[in-house]
Design an enzyme around this catalytic site. Structure first.
Site, PDB file in Angstrom:
ATOM      1  CB  THR A  83     102.745  92.782 -42.989  1.00 14.45           C
ATOM      2  OG1 THR A  83     103.644  92.064 -43.531  1.00 14.45           O
ATOM      3  CG2 THR A  83     101.379  92.877 -44.058  1.00 14.45           C
ATOM      4  CB  CYS A 197     109.681  92.269 -39.462  1.00 14.70           C
ATOM      5  SG  CYS A 197     108.197  91.215 -38.986  1.00 14.70           S
TER       6      CYS A 197
END
Length: 230
Positions: A83, A197
């Site tokens: 992430t 992202c």
């Protein structure tokens, strides 16, 4: 082959992409029966998201350090945080763990510079777009000029990630909104866009932008493959 430790579940939608890309890459390099040596710690993202919303980054640091230690105990030889946003905890992990951490910003910046891009747009969670931990690394360590969307656009990009993409929802209206945000960054001079992202690549692709899109999920996973096979 080195064993990679994946810190995932944030969300599992993108962690599954890491697992797929890394295994496919190892198979491509080593042969049709080969697969990657991986250990995975997968969080309950509801807990992580609640702490993010509360701004409790010390608690998040502690959770991420605990995950890193669990992976080390399971045999990991290098760490991959699956992430972008949770790279805010990278310094805490690096201080607590002897394992090398493959930072997501570094292969992204390297790919941009190889392709000649110096002024780039950044999409991601509000944390990634607005806080210094990510942009500062791109700017200070890699010499990039990083543009972020205006406030209303940042709010919409963030909303789509947390309300739709982490739940596996792909909405045409949100794709249109992201296209518009990308276009406005291009108008301001961005020659490339960082999909900062790991879920965004589920929503938009090359056809949604007039300039190249740099998928941090794939670039990070490919760097992890290289580390595993070096």
């Amino acid at each position: 082959m080195k064993t990679l430790g994946l810190i995932g579940g944030m969300s599992w939608e993108s962690s599954a992409e890491y697992y797929r890309i890394i295994n496919q890459g190892v198979r491509d390099q080593l042969g049709p029966k080969a697969s990657a040596q991986l250990v995975l710690w997968s969080f309950d993202f509801a807990e992580i998201a609640a702490l993010q919303a509360a701004g409790d980054w010390p608690a998040l640091d502690a959770l991420m350090v605990d995950a890193a230690r669990r992976l080390e105990a399971a045999g990991a030889e290098a760490l991959v945080i699956c992430t972008n946003t949770m790279h805010k905890c990278a310094p805490a992990i690096e201080a607590a763990s002897p394992l090398p951490l493959i930072h997501i910003a570094d292969p992204t910046a390297a790919a941009l510079k190889v392709d000649g891009h110096n002024k780039v747009g950044l999409l991601g969670t509000a944390f990634t777009m607005e806080q210094a931990f990510y942009r500062a690394r791109l700017e200070a360590q890699h010499g990039l000029e990083v543009l972020i969307p205006e406030a209303d656009d940042r709010a919409e990009v963030h909303r789509v990630i947390y309300e739709e993409l982490v739940a596996g929802r792909i909405e045409a209206s949100s794709r249109a909104a992201y296209r518009a945000v990308i276009a406005r960054l291009v108008e301001r001079g961005a020659t490339a866009i960082i999909l900062g992202c790991t879920e965004i690549m589920l929503l938009v692709g090359p056809d949604d932008s007039a300039v190249p899109l740099y998928d941090t999920t794939r670039l990070h996973a490919e760097a992890a493959i290289a580390a595993a096979l070096t």
